[in-house]
Design an enzyme around this catalytic site. Structure first.
Site, PDB file in Angstrom:
ATOM      1  N   PRO A 191       0.821  -1.224   0.000  1.00 56.10           N
ATOM      2  CA  PRO A 191       0.000   0.000   0.000  1.00 56.10           C
ATOM      3  C   PRO A 191       0.853   1.272   0.000  1.00 56.10           C
ATOM      4  CG  PRO A 191      -0.875  -1.592   1.565  1.00 56.10           C
ATOM      5  CD  PRO A 191       0.440  -2.134   1.097  1.00 56.10           C
ATOM      6  N   CYS A 382     -21.562  26.925  27.218  1.00 56.20           N
ATOM      7  CA  CYS A 382     -22.385  27.505  26.154  1.00 56.20           C
ATOM      8  C   CYS A 382     -23.851  27.081  26.324  1.00 56.20           C
ATOM      9  CB  CYS A 382     -21.826  27.133  24.772  1.00 56.20           C
ATOM     10  SG  CYS A 382     -22.391  28.283  23.482  1.00 56.20           S
ATOM     11  N   HIS A 508     -16.421  29.212  25.436  1.00 56.72           N
ATOM     12  CA  HIS A 508     -15.875  27.856  25.318  1.00 56.72           C
ATOM     13  C   HIS A 508     -14.468  27.796  25.917  1.00 56.72           C
ATOM     14  CE1 HIS A 508     -18.863  26.000  22.507  1.00 56.72           C
ATOM     15  NE2 HIS A 508     -19.143  27.274  22.325  1.00 56.72           N
ATOM     16  N   GLU A 510     -12.745  25.315  26.835  1.00 58.13           N
ATOM     17  CA  GLU A 510     -11.949  24.175  26.363  1.00 58.13           C
ATOM     18  C   GLU A 510     -11.031  24.547  25.198  1.00 58.13           C
ATOM     19  OE1 GLU A 510     -15.839  23.880  23.932  1.00 58.13           O
ATOM     20  OE2 GLU A 510     -15.165  24.621  25.883  1.00 58.13           O
TER      21      GLU A 510
END
Length: 536
Positions: A191, A382, A508, A510
């Site tokens: 491959p 949120c 947000h 994060e």
């Protein structure tokens, strides 16, 4: 002169081009080079902002408000440097730019074609970050797989670009797969050979091959790949499956990927990489002294990539606290008043995730009611924060059928409503409140103590907000607006008095958590969950 590295993928998607790019960038950065990474995505959407998370994982938002591919999250988490809209380009954006120029008459009546006009626009975008003067090395990750029809213009642009900037100023890393066939009991190189042959057909000889594999590559296999793919044996790099993505920089260091890259780019590699902080992080990550079970309640939980930044923020915070965070994904639409207690029993904290739309909304409300009434640590992000406001309105303030106008435009108590500047917008893409905005924290609040400062800046992606008509009612009843945007009085953070940890954030957090700087809200949420677990 800025040097350019292009990362392509072959055989199959999801081999981890983003992690390899971020890991190489980390190694080069640790040697003192100024590095950035950009991602070129071959889909025709202008950006991933309108894509369902099941299509493409989470939509990551940069400081300057660009909705981007989730790989930019990896770039920021590894490098601890912000990205921007220049770091993520899609085929849609390329074509839009060319078509806009054509409408302005910029091509002087010429026939507009893929070559040279589309490829020229791609090359212009390759250069933007390199010409800023801020970087020594720009790594460009090409999305998709070599051989895809939509990837062809990018491959051709790379061929032209490399020829234009001259040898020694760029290189191509091709990420490929060396599968293990259990029936034959051996690794197969075919491959990889076919994938490289396809690249060669398009006029590109890769300089380095990174081979994803489940088993170690023998020296014979490396020799075979090197011989059939026209690369040096030291340019055949093994990328074996790792227990965590944060191991990959050290695995690539062991394979000397960074040294091979610097040699080929004619750059010095005398300065040894400084990875002490990274190793310290990994040590704490792999040797936790405690563990906690935290529920992530959301509507896209079947695909963990939909909440990638949240799960990574838990890893960063957990390592900081030397605590293993076991995230349990709970589909919000399965939660009802009858089963919520049973489903959430035994958990040490609950995070209610962001999202859009009505599906699963009532389940999130049930989860929040349970943790509020039982003093279990809660963190809402949120829509999760908006759900907390609705739940408190219904069950504490007695505002029956209180709701967000997103879910019920006819609600008698619209405690969450659409932002004023969003009401006239009809286009969906790139029109929300996006990017970094300031927030002032209330003195003496839990939020101010967590951040240890009075003003913060966080990233947003929303259309709806807390309805300030209800502010006094909420404050009097104990749900305190502890973070306020100084420009428009938007409520950014709410927290519940007399609760071990009950915090909702309109933004947000994060998106700003990195290995080097775990986010304080996540650290404190994990700490509160740990304290709850120890008390039980």
């Amino acid at each position: 002169m800025t040097k350019y590295i292009f990362v392509t993928g072959g055989v199959t998607s999801s081999l981890g081009k983003g992690i390899i790019s971020a890991s190489l960038a980390k190694l080069l950065q640790s040697r003192g080079y100024r590095v950035t990474i950009q991602k070129f995505d071959p889909y025709i959407n202008i950006d991933p902002g309108t894509l369902n998370p099941y299509e493409h994982g989470e939509c990551y938002v940069t400081e300057d408000g660009a909705e981007t591919d989730l790989d930019l999250g990896h770039y920021e988490r590894f490098l601890n440097t912000p990205t921007s809209k220049a770091n993520n380009i899609t085929t849609g954006r390329i074509y839009q730019n060319v078509i806009n120029k054509e409408r302005e008459g910029a091509f002087l009546g010429k026939t507009v074609q893929v070559v040279p006009h589309i490829t020229d626009e791609i090359k212009r975008n390759f250069r933007i970050l390199g010409e800023s003067g801020e970087y020594d090395i720009v790594i460009t990750e090409l999305g998709g797989t070599v051989g895809d029809i939509e990837s062809l213009p990018y491959i051709e642009a790379v061929r032209q670009f490399r020829w234009e900037i001259g040898s020694g100023n760029s290189l191509v890393i091709h990420l490929t797969l060396v599968p293990f066939l259990a029936a034959a009991g051996e690794l197969k190189t075919k491959p990889t050979q076919h994938s490289v042959k396809m690249l060669l057909e398009y006029g590109i000889q890769p300089d380095i091959l990174v081979c994803r594999t489940e088993h170690h590559l023998t020296n014979d296999i490396r020799k075979k790949i090197a011989l059939f793919c026209n690369v040096n044996i030291n340019a055949v790099i093994e990328s074996i499956d790792a227990s965590t993505i944060y191991d990959v920089p050290l695995l690539m260091l062991k394979e000397q990927l960074d040294k091979t890259v610097l040699t080929k780019l004619k750059l010095s590699h005398k300065l040894e990489p400084d990875l002490e902080n990274w190793k310290d992080f990994l040590g704490r990550l792999k040797n936790p002294t405690a563990d906690v079970r935290i529920a992530l309640v959301g509507k896209y939980v079947e695909l963990p990539d939909a909440y990638k930044s949240i799960s990574e923020a838990f890893i960063h915070a957990g390592a900081k606290m030397e605590c293993k965070v076991r995230v349990e994904y709970i589909p919000s639409e399965t939660l009802t008043p009858e089963n919520a207690i049973e489903r959430l029993k035994g958990l040490h904290g609950v995070l209610v995730a962001p999202g859009f739309g009505e599906r699963g909304f009532e389940g999130k409300i049930q989860a929040i009611r349970y943790v509020r009434e039982n003093n279990i640590p809660f963190f809402g992000i949120c829509l999760g924060m908006q759900c907390a406001v609705v739940e408190f309105g219904r069950n504490v303030l007695g505002l029956n059928n209180a709701n967000s106008t997103e879910m019920n435009p006819e609600t008698p108590y619209p405690v969450i409503g659409m932002m004023e500047d969003q009401k006239t917008i009809t286009n969906k893409g790139g029109t929300m409140r996006l990017g970094a905005y300031p927030c002032d924290l209330k003195k003496g609040s839990k939020a101010a103590a967590i951040y240890a400062k009075n003003r913060i800046s966080e990233r947003h992606r929303h259309r709806y907000e807390f309805n300030n008509d209800y502010l006094k009612q909420y404050e009097t009843a104990g749900l305190i607006p502890s973070g306020i945007n100084p420009e428009n009085n938007l409520v950014e953070i709410v927290e519940l008095k007399n609760h071990p940890f009950f915090v909702g954030a309109q933004f947000h957090p994060e998106l700003k958590s990195t290995v080097a700087n775990p986010h304080p809200l996540f650290i404190n949420f994990v700490a509160a969950s740990l304290a709850y677990a120890r008390k039980k």
